[in-house]
Enzyme design. Structure first.
Site, PDB file in Angstrom:
ATOM      1  NE  ARG B  65      69.443  33.644  66.247  1.00 17.02           N
ATOM      2  CZ  ARG B  65      70.120  34.037  67.112  1.00 17.02           C
ATOM      3  NH1 ARG B  65      71.040  33.602  67.731  1.00 17.02           N
ATOM      4  NH2 ARG B  65      69.581  35.425  67.714  1.00 17.02           N
ATOM      5  CB  THR B  66      69.558  29.259  60.272  1.00 16.03           C
ATOM      6  OG1 THR B  66      69.173  28.719  61.455  1.00 16.03           O
ATOM      7  CG2 THR B  66      69.972  27.914  59.373  1.00 16.03           C
ATOM      8  CE  LYS B  93      53.679  33.953  41.484  1.00 20.55           C
ATOM      9  NZ  LYS B  93      54.874  33.995  40.610  1.00 20.55           N
ATOM     10  NE  ARG B 115      65.209  26.510  59.188  1.00 14.81           N
ATOM     11  CZ  ARG B 115      65.621  27.381  60.313  1.00 14.81           C
ATOM     12  NH1 ARG B 115      64.482  28.301  60.550  1.00 14.81           N
ATOM     13  NH2 ARG B 115      66.578  27.196  60.720  1.00 14.81           N
ATOM     14  CG  HIS B 143      68.708  23.432  62.845  1.00 18.00           C
ATOM     15  ND1 HIS B 143      69.388  23.563  61.676  1.00 18.00           N
ATOM     16  CD2 HIS B 143      68.138  24.537  63.089  1.00 18.00           C
ATOM     17  CE1 HIS B 143      69.721  24.942  61.634  1.00 18.00           C
ATOM     18  NE2 HIS B 143      69.020  25.641  62.380  1.00 18.00           N
TER      19      HIS B 143
END
Lengths: 423, 325
Positions: B65-66, B93, B115, B143
């Site tokens: 959703r974000t 990697k 995020r 957040h």
């Protein structure tokens, strides 16, 4: 001349012959052709002794080698350092101890005395060959970096080491309480959303270990005390006359958890920086003699390893080249400790509690000497460190007290170049 | 874009968290979100406010959703967007965050929405690149856009945030949503409490200016708004709570428990919900729930943040939206 081991504090001459102190105090006449060193304006004191450093050789030579570490130590005024065994591979057998000894002798810095691992592979399970390591030159055992978490093993170590007259150095941490904590647990960790380690993780382990010291009569040395509750435990041990000694780092005397704000990985260390209350408690304990010595826990890390997310950065900071200046600022300048008291905590006391031939200017002793200017102000520039690493939270901080010359066994191992010679 | 404006109405280069903002700055963001709400109600949901801007959505943790909410906000403002997720990228990697950042920067981007699983990662990135950085959630730290959309939703409902009593219920210890809401709510004058099992309430929380309820019943009676957090099921495995069943019995927000609540009490949830664990369906879908309005407001708030950080003036948002750039 300042020698707290003999209550000497005054102006006088010092005569060194064949690496040993021949005479100290008053006006002395050296033999013909003897080399003169003018120390006017400087304090002449027994060389500093650091019971807790990490030189990363073998395995982490990009952070520090025994040679760079030993020279950084000399630059900080140290003439003896005890190196922790948590290298890769660890120093857990006589050959490895011999390697550290030999590299230390080649280094041409401070005397390097290896601490052997307490358990094979630092795994906390099986005791190392303590006697063989002592025969190869080990001065103590420790699993530092990890706690000796198994109480049964620590009991046996505190018993077994008595044959050799060496201490067990303990990194005190109940792992189930410290968890994966990356800083002190409290208001700041809550705000930053970082996992915390509570004071109890340290103090509970120290409380347990003191019981084992009492049970066995062995010499327990508690590394890097950070929590006020630990100080209370150490006070009890002292009152009961147990063979329990301890150390505090310059950074736990100088900083609190707020230094972590901004996710500054150069302030990430284990045990973590605590609160102002804790800082005051460890300082008072050092002044009162409940904590015996200052030790740096010099823990070099490469720039890239610290240049990352806080959770993933390694614990530790370098400390050898800032220790004296920080201790002057935090203890002597505010009047908590006299200059003699400071030299005691950084030289005489560590030598005394560990029974090593250092920390004194008594005639007949090795000529391990530091000359420093206790009033000289200077600014920390990590780029100028002799250490291979620069991970310090004290960049740009102005310190008081600067080492000018360090002699080990009468041989000059460090001399500060005047600014005009710097090029 | 309006020139000579103070960039982002004084928000600075980045939005890393609400801890560093003032109440006025937060109110400015909420006010700026108001005109943007309407864009999503149009038939053609696009305005040229960020035309020519390149935005990277850098998601090191899975998020639906974000990420989608940011992407809608960016696209409706006409920005060019690229989504990067940790899976299948150079991060897997072994590339370090600092190298990832420099690589993106070398491609001349304008903004990054990130995020990341580590607390402080957004600050880390923001300190190292000149692009605007918007924190889309960093570890257990903050957040901020979630809290802003929550504040906007509460303001829509109550008109005024000053003096509002909000209790956050659940796993406060591991929640970045809780931290951002605590800062945001306190700064605009709300009273904040938290409630949950003591194992999931962090030490020192009271020192942030928050009160603590041990029982959810007391929290419900006190509150004007109840903010129910998602209970991560792995908390049970880690030993913070004995079982999910017991959590629901002791802390679950049910219609029955809400009978003792104030008439006007509303229930928020950041989603995704564990129905029957922290919140019962009759509450989630009931008249007190503002969970879907939260989602709608998410797009408007994120548009406002993007607009302000790109240098837009708060008082020009209405005009900018009309295409008068």
């Amino acid at each position: 001349m300042l020698d707290p081991s003999r209550d000497v504090d005054g102006i006088g001459d010092l005569l060194v012959v064949d690496g040993r102190i021949e005479a100290a105090g008053g006006t002395l006449q050296g033999p013909d052709g003897c080399e003169m060193q003018d120390a006017s304006g400087l304090v002449v004191a027994p060389g500093l002794v650091d019971l807790h450093v990490h030189f990363r050789e073998p395995g982490g030579e990009h952070k520090e080698t025994i040679a760079t570490g030993a020279r950084a130590a000399a630059a900080g005024g140290f003439t003896t350092v005890w190196t922790m065994p948590n290298t890769d591979p660890p120093i857990d057998d006589p050959a490895a101890v011999g390697f550290v000894r030999a590299e230390g002798e080649r280094a041409g810095g401070a005397r390097v005395m290896p601490i052997g691992a307490a358990s094979v592979g630092l795994s906390g399970e099986r005791m190392t060959e303590v006697g063989e390591m002592v025969a190869a030159g080990a001065v103590a055992v420790s699993d530092d970096g990890h706690p000796i978490w198994n109480a049964g093993l620590l009991r046996r170590l505190l018993e077994y080491t008595q044959t050799f007259g060496i201490p067990v150095l303990q990194h005190s941490e109940v792992r189930e309480l410290a968890g994966f904590g990356v800083m002190n647990e409290g208001k700041v960790s809550t705000a930053l959303g970082l996992r915390g380690q509570p004071n109890a993780a340290e103090a509970a382990m120290v409380a347990r270990d003191i019981q084992l010291a009492e049970l066995t009569g062995g010499h327990l040395h508690v590394c890097h005390v950070s929590a006020r509750q630990t100080v209370e435990q150490l006070r009890l041990a002292r009152e009961r006359g147990l063979r329990v000694t301890s150390e505090v780092t310059p950074h736990h005397l100088a900083l609190t958890e707020t230094a972590v704000r901004g996710y500054r990985t150069e302030a990430k260390m284990n045990p973590p920086l605590r609160t102002e209350e804790d800082r005051e408690a460890v300082r008072r304990a050092l002044v009162d003699g409940v904590i015996d010595v200052i030790a740096t826990d010099h823990a070099p890390h490469h720039y890239e390893e610290k240049e990352r997310e806080f959770d993933d950065a390694p614990f530790g900071i370098v400390g050898l080249e800032t220790a004296l200046g920080l201790a002057m600022c935090e203890l002597v300048e505010p009047g908590h400790l006299s200059l003699a008291g400071l030299v005691d905590r950084m030289s005489c006391s560590p030598a005394r509690i560990m029974g090593i031939d250092a920390g004194t200017l008594r005639p007949g002793s090795p000529a391990d000497i530091v000359l420093f200017d206790p009033g000289e102000r200077w600014t920390v520039e990590p780029e100028a460190f002799l250490s291979r690493s620069r991970n310090t939270p004290f960049r740009g901080r102005e310190l008081t007290g600067r080492v000018h010359v360090t002699l080990v066994g009468g041989v000059e191992r460090y001399r500060r170049r005047a600014p005009d010679e710097a090029a | 874009m309006t020139d000579a404006a103070p960039p982002g109405a004084g928000l600075g280069k980045d939005l890393v968290g609400l801890e560093g903002l003032t109440g006025d700055q937060i109110r400015t963001i909420l006010d700026t979100a108001e005109p943007f709400k309407e864009i999503s109600e149009r038939r053609i949901k696009k305005v040229p406010v960020l035309r020519g801007k390149t935005i990277v959505n850098l998601f090191f943790e899975p998020s639906t959703r974000t990420r989608i909410s940011f992407e809608f906000a960016e696209k409706r403002l006409s920005a060019d967007t690229v989504n990067i997720s940790a899976t299948g990228s150079s991060v897997q990697k072994g590339e370090t965050l600092v190298d990832t950042a420099r690589t993106l920067e070398a491609m001349r981007i304008d903004m990054v929405v990130m995020r990341h699983g580590s607390s402080g990662a957004a600050r880390f990135l923001a300190d190292r690149i000149p692009s605007n950085v918007i924190n889309g959630g960093d570890g257990q730290h903050e957040h901020p856009t979630q809290a802003l959309l929550d504040l906007l939703t509460l303001r829509d409902r109550f008109g005024e945030l000053d003096g509002l009593k909000v209790c956050i219920v659940g796993d406060i210890l591991h929640s970045r949503v809780a931290r951002s809401n605590i800062w945001g709510l306190l700064k605009v004058g709300a009273e904040v409490a938290v409630c949950g099992p003591r194992t999931l309430i962090p030490l020192g929380i009271e020192e942030l200016g928050v009160s603590v309820f041990g029982r959810v019943e007391e929290a419900i009676e006190w509150s004007d708004a109840l903010y129910v957090l998602r209970l991560q099921l792995e908390r049970m495995k880690a030993g913070f709570i004995p079982s999910v069943r017991e959590y629901n019995r002791v802390f679950g927000v049910s219609a029955e428990r809400l009978e003792r609540a104030k008439e006007a009490l509303v229930v928020l949830h950041p989603g995704p919900m564990n129905r029957g664990v922290e919140i019962d369906s009759d509450v989630a879908d009931g008249p007190r729930s503002v969970i879907l309005p939260q989602v709608t407001n998410g797009v408007a708030v994120r548009m406002a943040v993007l607009y302000l950080l790109a240098g837009g003036r708060p008082d020009a948002a209405e005009a900018a939206k009309q295409g008068e750039t």
